[in-house]
Scaffold this motif. Structure first.
Motif, mmCIF file in Angstrom:
data_model
loop_
_atom_site.group_PDB
_atom_site.id
_atom_site.type_symbol
_atom_site.label_atom_id
_atom_site.label_comp_id
_atom_site.label_asym_id
_atom_site.label_seq_id
_atom_site.Cartn_x
_atom_site.Cartn_y
_atom_site.Cartn_z
ATOM 1 N N GLU A 271 11.850 27.021 69.315
ATOM 2 C CA GLU A 271 12.128 28.423 69.620
ATOM 3 C C GLU A 271 12.661 28.609 71.041
ATOM 4 O OE1 GLU A 271 8.489 30.461 68.958
ATOM 5 O OE2 GLU A 271 8.579 30.299 66.760
ATOM 6 N N ASP A 272 12.567 27.562 71.847
ATOM 7 C CA ASP A 272 13.001 27.640 73.240
ATOM 8 C C ASP A 272 14.503 27.359 73.326
ATOM 9 O OD1 ASP A 272 12.853 27.929 75.960
ATOM 10 O OD2 ASP A 272 11.324 26.392 76.264
ATOM 11 N N THR A 273 15.077 27.725 74.460
ATOM 12 C CA THR A 273 16.507 27.483 74.680
ATOM 13 C C THR A 273 16.699 26.726 75.980
ATOM 14 O OG1 THR A 273 16.743 29.635 75.782
ATOM 15 C CG2 THR A 273 17.201 29.553 73.429
ATOM 16 N N GLU A 274 17.849 26.104 76.126
ATOM 17 C CA GLU A 274 18.149 25.365 77.349
ATOM 18 C C GLU A 274 18.392 26.337 78.500
ATOM 19 O OE1 GLU A 274 17.861 22.129 77.533
ATOM 20 O OE2 GLU A 274 17.371 22.069 75.401
ATOM 21 N N TRP A 275 18.182 25.847 79.713
ATOM 22 C CA TRP A 275 18.296 26.680 80.913
ATOM 23 C C TRP A 275 19.630 27.418 80.973
ATOM 24 C CZ3 TRP A 275 15.178 28.186 84.873
ATOM 25 C CH2 TRP A 275 15.797 28.718 86.006
ATOM 26 N N GLU A 276 20.701 26.730 80.699
ATOM 27 C CA GLU A 276 22.024 27.335 80.817
ATOM 28 C C GLU A 276 22.227 28.484 79.839
ATOM 29 O OE1 GLU A 276 21.370 24.165 80.484
ATOM 30 O OE2 GLU A 276 21.936 23.326 82.445
ATOM 31 N N GLU A 277 21.479 28.480 78.736
ATOM 32 C CA GLU A 277 21.630 29.525 77.720
ATOM 33 C C GLU A 277 20.697 30.709 77.942
ATOM 34 O OE1 GLU A 277 20.811 27.455 74.125
ATOM 35 O OE2 GLU A 277 22.424 25.991 74.393
ATOM 36 N N LYS A 278 19.789 30.591 78.877
ATOM 37 C CA LYS A 278 18.807 31.648 79.110
ATOM 38 C C LYS A 278 19.400 32.775 79.947
ATOM 39 C CE LYS A 278 14.861 28.419 79.112
ATOM 40 N NZ LYS A 278 14.043 28.961 78.020
ATOM 41 N N LYS A 279 18.837 33.971 79.784
ATOM 42 C CA LYS A 279 19.246 35.111 80.595
ATOM 43 C C LYS A 279 18.730 34.944 82.020
ATOM 44 C CE LYS A 279 18.995 38.208 76.577
ATOM 45 N NZ LYS A 279 18.285 39.368 75.971
ATOM 46 N N ASN A 280 19.528 35.347 82.971
ATOM 47 C CA ASN A 280 19.187 35.174 84.382
ATOM 48 C C ASN A 280 18.281 36.322 84.847
ATOM 49 O OD1 ASN A 280 19.248 33.960 86.923
ATOM 50 N ND2 ASN A 280 21.049 35.123 87.560
ATOM 51 N N ILE A 281 17.072 36.372 84.254
ATOM 52 C CA ILE A 281 16.158 37.478 84.538
ATOM 53 C C ILE A 281 14.736 36.949 84.717
ATOM 54 C CG2 ILE A 281 17.496 39.202 83.272
ATOM 55 C CD1 ILE A 281 15.475 38.896 80.956
ATOM 56 N N VAL A 282 13.903 37.788 85.331
ATOM 57 C CA VAL A 282 12.457 37.575 85.395
ATOM 58 C C VAL A 282 11.829 38.469 84.328
ATOM 59 C CG1 VAL A 282 10.374 37.837 86.788
ATOM 60 C CG2 VAL A 282 12.492 37.008 87.845
ATOM 61 N N TYR B 207 16.501 36.017 95.266
ATOM 62 C CA TYR B 207 16.867 34.655 95.658
ATOM 63 C C TYR B 207 17.045 33.750 94.443
ATOM 64 C CZ TYR B 207 16.568 30.121 98.017
ATOM 65 O OH TYR B 207 16.837 28.858 98.484
ATOM 66 N N LEU B 208 16.132 33.835 93.488
ATOM 67 C CA LEU B 208 16.185 32.946 92.326
ATOM 68 C C LEU B 208 17.291 33.307 91.348
ATOM 69 C CD1 LEU B 208 12.371 32.547 91.514
ATOM 70 C CD2 LEU B 208 13.860 30.877 92.631
ATOM 71 N N THR B 209 17.723 34.567 91.349
ATOM 72 C CA THR B 209 18.713 34.990 90.354
ATOM 73 C C THR B 209 20.101 35.239 90.940
ATOM 74 O OG1 THR B 209 18.090 37.325 90.605
ATOM 75 C CG2 THR B 209 16.947 36.054 88.904
ATOM 76 N N GLN B 210 20.198 35.427 92.269
ATOM 77 C CA GLN B 210 21.488 35.800 92.856
ATOM 78 C C GLN B 210 22.019 34.812 93.889
ATOM 79 O OE1 GLN B 210 21.345 39.902 94.239
ATOM 80 N NE2 GLN B 210 20.194 40.575 92.445
ATOM 81 N N GLU B 211 21.184 33.897 94.362
ATOM 82 C CA GLU B 211 21.621 32.879 95.317
ATOM 83 C C GLU B 211 21.825 31.558 94.585
ATOM 84 O OE1 GLU B 211 22.266 32.777 98.573
ATOM 85 O OE2 GLU B 211 21.813 34.865 99.046
ATOM 86 N N PRO B 212 22.953 30.909 94.753
ATOM 87 C CA PRO B 212 23.177 29.618 94.079
ATOM 88 C C PRO B 212 22.076 28.602 94.364
ATOM 89 C CG PRO B 212 25.230 30.435 94.987
ATOM 90 C CD PRO B 212 24.153 31.364 95.484
ATOM 91 N N GLU B 213 21.619 28.529 95.631
ATOM 92 C CA GLU B 213 20.569 27.553 95.931
ATOM 93 C C GLU B 213 19.243 27.979 95.298
ATOM 94 O OE1 GLU B 213 18.962 28.603 100.323
ATOM 95 O OE2 GLU B 213 21.064 28.047 100.231
#
Length: 506
Positions: free
Chosen positions: A274-285, A449-455
């Motif tokens: 039921e899980d998805t890979e990181w790249e396919e996940k929404k960039n949200i908390v 930081y986790l959702t908008q900064e590349p690092e």
């Protein structure tokens, strides 16, 4: 930490004696051999669990045994039950947890254990708050004891007495703060409130363990529902061994792996398909859940942890501080500068929702339904969280039973908790999860930081990968069984009149 773990029985015994000032308990060799065979990784890391047992070395075994019997009797069914080991078998008079302990007390484990009785707390809340003077006396006795075990109390009626106070649905501070030292802010009212040295200006936690100290920072009591206004809480001020799944720093319960985690793993609550890979996940908390944690009233509900989170994210105009990278003169370096902003700047990167208002007085329920925009009956599927790169985990009435499932997923976990648990020595902040302060001042910038900064995104992905791999190495069912076995070896020795002669002999 991995590289320093003992690789041989001799090294493990030496490390045990270095840490705890005594030799390991009998049958330590049997435990170590099975641990090695089952790939148990952290054979030396038991400090948090051992610390909860240390004061009991300052209490006579006969008094301990009597207090255990009395605490079970005094609880009158308030979430306490008896677990007895006798002559190589165990009797379990309790609730659904019986099935879990049945898998933990295998014949090879029982063969190594002396006779003993355990008081098992099945409630979300811990049970034991020992006044500081009593605790200090027990610790001094434990440290200074020579060959002889502490003598039993001269007045058994007092030395072995256990009572319970019922302090649910009210402010608990007077009953909880008695365990704090007289020179702490919780007890010395001449001290001025000071900024926590473990929080930066932005609210980032620099020491997760020390930041939870309710005695040094009593303001934590006002913003955590389980301490400020629990829905139910019964506690004793007697120094008695009660096994609980989690506790705040002002409690003195013994910590052990929660059967909730074990049962959820047995039921395979986390389903990788039921899980998805990181790249396919929404960039949200992401976080959704009910408002559990305490008893909500008109006066207090806006200050409780889950409701504060929801109120913060709903108010798009709420002022917040964020960080902005500014190039220094010449452009060869940069620095982070605090700027003023509003919640709207991170709203696209959060999905937070209270799904139900319960455990509240009628007017408080109505207010929460309106202000938190609660749609009754709308609950997300468990798998909904896997669509997000970041899952938030927050205390409820006690520990959050979803924590291990989230660690096992391919998303990163943001963790806000005031509770200590058995695994605290094993899970490293900013490696296996992202810690959040209890007042949530750091939440907006961590989200940004986790959702908008590349690092930041790279760091989030690394944390997700770390927890995915680490949980499968140290949070297995086998690991929790071995932790329990080790705790039983320790506790069984404490319970016995001959405990000073009970140690592993090479």
């Amino acid at each position: 930490m991995i590289n320093t773990q003992s690789q041989t029985l001799e090294a493990c015994c030496a490390e045990y004696e270095r840490r705890y000032g005594r030799k390991p308990p009998p049958h330590f060799d049997t435990w170590f051999q099975v641990a090695q065979e089952q790939g148990f990784l952290l054979v030396d890391e038991f400090d948090s669990m051992m610390a909860t047992m240390e004061p009991l070395w300052g209490v006579a075994p006969s008094d301990i045994r009597a207090r255990v019997e009395n605490v079970i009797e005094a609880s009158q069914g308030q979430g306490m039950y008896r677990l007895t080991v006798s002559e190589g078998s165990f009797t379990n008079i309790g609730n659904w947890m019986s099935s879990v302990f049945g898998t933990w007390f295998k014949p090879n484990v029982l063969e190594t254990l002396p006779n003993m009785t355990l008081a098992m707390n099945t409630m979300d809340e811990p049970k034991v708050v020992v006044p500081h003077d009593m605790l200090s006396h027990a610790m001094k006795t434990a440290r200074n004891r020579r060959k002889d075990t502490p003598s039993p109390g001269k007045n058994p009626d007092l030395a072995q007495h256990v009572d319970f106070l019922s302090i649910g649905k009210q402010n608990t501070w007077d009953a909880l703060s008695v365990s704090c030292a007289p020179d702490t802010m919780a007890r010395d009212f001449s001290l001025e409130a000071r900024k926590s040295p473990y929080l930066t200006e932005m609210g980032f936690l620099s020491n997760v363990t020390l930041s939870k100290d309710v005695c040094q920072f009593p303001e934590l009591h006002n913003i955590h529902a389980g301490l400020r206004h629990p829905d139910s809480m019964t506690l004793t001020h007697a120094l008695v061994p009660v096994f609980s799944q989690a506790k705040a720093t002002c409690f003195n319960d013994l910590l052990y792996p929660s059967p909730f985690y074990v049962e959820k793993m047995r039921m395979e609550e986390y389903k990788e398909k039921e899980d998805t890979e990181w790249e396919e996940k929404k960039n949200i908390v992401y976080w959704t859940g009910s408002n559990t944690g305490g008893r909500s009233t008109h006066e207090n509900w806006r200050s409780l942890q889950r409701q504060r989170l929801a109120l913060m994210t709903l108010d798009k105009n709420r002022p917040i501080n964020l960080l902005n990278r500014v190039q220094k003169f010449g452009g060869l370096s940069s620095e982070w500068v605090s700027i003023n902003s509003t919640i709207a700047s991170i709203s696209n990167n959060t999905r937070v929702r209270i799904s139900a208002a319960i455990q509240c007085e009628e007017d408080a329920c109505a207010e929460q339904n309106e202000e938190l925009q609660i749609q009754t009956g709308e609950r997300d599927e468990i798998s909904a969280g896997y669509e997000a790169r970041y899952n938030l985990d927050i205390d409820g009435n006690g520990l959050s039973g979803r924590f291990y499932r989230l660690l096992m997923s391919k998303s990163a976990v943001l963790k806000q908790t005031l509770y200590q648990e058995w695994h605290d020595d094993w899970l490293i902040p900013w490696v296996h999860y992202v810690p959040l302060s209890m007042d949530l001042r750091d939440f907006p910038e961590i989200v940004r930081y986790l959702t908008q900064e590349p690092e930041g995104e790279a760091l989030g992905q690394k944390v997700a990968q770390n927890s995915y791999e680490w949980s499968r190495r140290v949070l297995r069912s086998e690991d929790m069984k071995l932790v329990w076995w080790r705790l039983m070896l320790e506790y069984g020795r404490l319970f016995n009149d001959d405990r000073d002669e009970m140690y592993y002999r090479v």
